[in-house]
Design an enzyme around this catalytic site. Structure first.
Site: not given
Ligand code: FAD
Length: 529
Positions: A23, A60, A88, A106, A360, A371-372, A463
């Site tokens: 989530g 971002a 931005k 930009p 991720l 780009t994430g 792309y």
């Molecule tokens: P997470 O946020 O890690 O969510 C994982 C989820 O899985 C959580 O809800 C957790 O509860 C759940 N989960 C895990 N294990 C279990 C389990 N066993 N049972 C139930 N649930 C579980 N992207 C951008 O576009 N712009 C940015 O500026 C940017 N800056 C970043 C800076 C850093 C340092 C990093 C590391 C990343 C950055 N990113 C950025 C990438 C961005 O943060 C992620 O792409 C985005 O937050 C998505 O994360 P996620 O949802 O994949 O994972």
């Protein structure tokens, strides 16, 4: 129809029963988008843990993100105030060439004259020392802290701005460039999308997934939770972040590291309070070069998100935190540091059998250029495009995987270029950026770009969200690689190009005078709600 264990074709696994695990930004963006795309024709369950947190960063975005909100039927006033969002217009690169130097990448198409991009003309006839200010209007707006919208909400007028009335997808609008993206608080966006998705029927379960069960074909049959028992589904979407519980752990899909070419593997982040009445809200993300990486600065309403992205081979976490706190100054005093280990690279395939990893868990190419969330948005659009039918045609998965692999491999090349092209060479970290292995295809391109600025025929061809003008900005801005004007420009009549430079300068001056600052714009927006 008989089961084919290798493809899953002929099985009765119902694709319209989707279980999303996770989530964070990825999980909730996926849930919200799928409900908007399919309504109640698809049943969606999202399971997230109360004890495993989200990554807590990622604020971002790319300008294409507006298509995500449009697809959900949301106007800026509906979601921006709830997420403390700001505009931005660019990424500002600070000190990558030398201390005190900055330039912008930009959100603005590069104009051309006689078929040559303005960057090429600028190399031949540099009107000032700033290619970004001479070739793009947005650089001046960023220097002046302007909003891209007038006080009454109208978008700045520019001939290259795509029609903002038409809701669409990334795939449909690759020819034009919308002039801005957003910064927002990631946890507020997840909260906002939770409301959006659950109000439209998404079932929300807060529980820990303790096991992922596979059937005899190696397909996910169900997940096991601590308190809610077994949860069955058809498509399982792995949004569990760097853990990649389903795709990498349960299904064993290999992860291919990019670490050999992109060594930054760690980050430390802080949330710093900001006073909207006193501090200017810069309309850009700033990436400031440091001894072992770079620091991001993301201005939001009432706080700044900041963090040091660095390589553990060159810097210890305590030192990174100390540097970050010094960089921020007294405002960082009470802020708690969030230390993060990053997994840089991508899964060999992001979609295996009936499991699709988004976010991720699928891959990540370090935060430079933000780009994430773009990968997430693109992945969701591709999932909808290649959504399986009852026959689970494997070709849909292959096409999905090809497009995801290309988008991440392309961005990887672009980011490697930043480090290779940066003039900075004052310590081992920066010297190594000049000798480290780079993708072969990038090495070939660099040869070509030495004699002609990048164009559509010489950048990564599939792309990946980055048009040729982006490569022009990085090459000209970073200053470490010699770039020459096309020889033809010394023979061509330069009058029209010089007139174009004047037009850009005039337009920039006019817009700086007419547009409000971001602070003024958002104060008004928030007061009106
Ligand atoms: P997470 O946020 O890690 O969510 C994982 C989820 O899985 C959580 O809800 C957790 O509860 C759940 N989960 C895990 N294990 C279990 C389990 N066993 N049972 C139930 N649930 C579980 N992207 C951008 O576009 N712009 C940015 O500026 C940017 N800056 C970043 C800076 C850093 C340092 C990093 C590391 C990343 C950055 N990113 C950025 C990438 C961005 O943060 C992620 O792409 C985005 O937050 C998505 O994360 P996620 O949802 O994949 O994972």
């Amino acid at each position: 129809m008989a089961n084919d264990p290798s493809t899953g074709q002929g099985t009765e696994t119902a694709a319209n029963d989707v279980v999303i695990v996770g989530g964070g930004t990825a999980g909730w963006m996926t849930a919200a988008y799928l409900t908007a795309a399919f309504g109640d024709r698809v049943k969606i369950t999202l399971v997230e843990s109360a004890s495993v947190g989200t990554i807590g960063v990622g604020e971002a975005t790319f300008s294409d993100i507006r298509h995500f909100f449009e697809f959900l039927g949301l106007a800026e006033r509906d979601w921006m105030p709830a997420c403390n969002a700001t505009y931005k217009l660019a990424v500002r690169f600070q000190d990558w060439r030398e201390p005190g130097h900055h330039f912008y990448h930009p959100f603005e198409q590069l104009r051309s004259v006689l078929g040559f991009p303005m960057t090429d003309w600028w190399l031949r006839y540099p009107t000032t020392s700033r290619f970004d200010v001479d070739c793009f209007v947005m650089a001046s707006l960023c220097d002046a802290g302007r909003s891209p919208r007038y006080a009454d909400g109208r978008l700045l007028e520019q001939e290259f701005v795509e029609n903002e009335e038409i809701p669409s997808t990334i795939a449909e609008y690759q020819g034009a460039q919308f002039p801005y993206a957003y910064h927002f608080e990631a946890h507020l966006l997840a909260k906002f999308l939770t409301r959006y998705a659950t109000q439209r029927g998404v079932r929300h379960i807060v529980d820990n997934v303790v096991d992922v069960a596979l059937d005899e074909r190696g397909w996910v049959s169900h997940i096991q939770t601590e308190e809610n028992g077994q949860i069955d589904g058809g498509v399982f979407v792995d949004c569990t972040g760097f853990r990649a519980l389903l795709l990498n752990k349960a299904l064993g899909e290999p992860f291919e590291s990019y670490q050999d070419t992109l060594p930054n593997d760690s980050a430390v982040a802080l949330q710093v309070p900001m006073d909207m009445d006193r501090d200017p809200i810069r309309p850009c993300t700033t990436a400031t070069a440091q001894d072992a990486g770079w620091i991001w600065t993301i201005p939001l309403i009432s706080r700044i998100g900041t963090g040091y992205v660095y390589a553990r081979d060159y810097l210890e976490p305590e030192e990174a935190e100390r540097t970050l706190r010094e960089f921020v100054g007294p405002a960082a005093k009470d802020a708690t540091a969030n230390h993060i280990r990053m997994r840089i690279g991508r899964s060999r395939r992001s979609w295996v059998n009936n499991c699709v990893a988004i976010g991720l868990s699928s891959g990540f190419v370090e935060p430079l250029e933000s780009t994430g969330i773009f990968f997430i948005h693109y992945a969701i659009e591709q999932l909808v495009k290649y959504f399986p039918g009852l026959d689970w045609d494997p070709s849909l998965r292959t096409q999905y995987n090809n497009s995801m692999n290309h988008v991440m491999d392309g961005v990887r090349e672009f980011l490697v270029l930043h480090y290779r092209a940066a003039k900075r060479q004052d310590n081992q970290y920066w010297r190594d950026t000049k000798t480290r292995v780079i993708p072969d295809s990038l090495a070939e391109r660099l040869e070509m770009w030495g004699s002609k600025v990048p164009d559509a025929s010489t950048v990564y061809s599939r792309y990946h969200g980055l048009p040729p003008y982006s490569y022009n900005c990085i090459l000209l801005g970073m200053g470490g690689i010699d770039v020459k004007p096309s020889p033809a420009l010394s023979l061509a009549d330069e009058k029209a190009a010089l007139a174009e430079f004047q037009l850009i300068a005039g337009k920039a001056k006019e817009l700086v005078q007419k547009l409000p600052t971001q602070n003024e714009y958002f104060k008004r927006m928030r007061n009106e709600i």
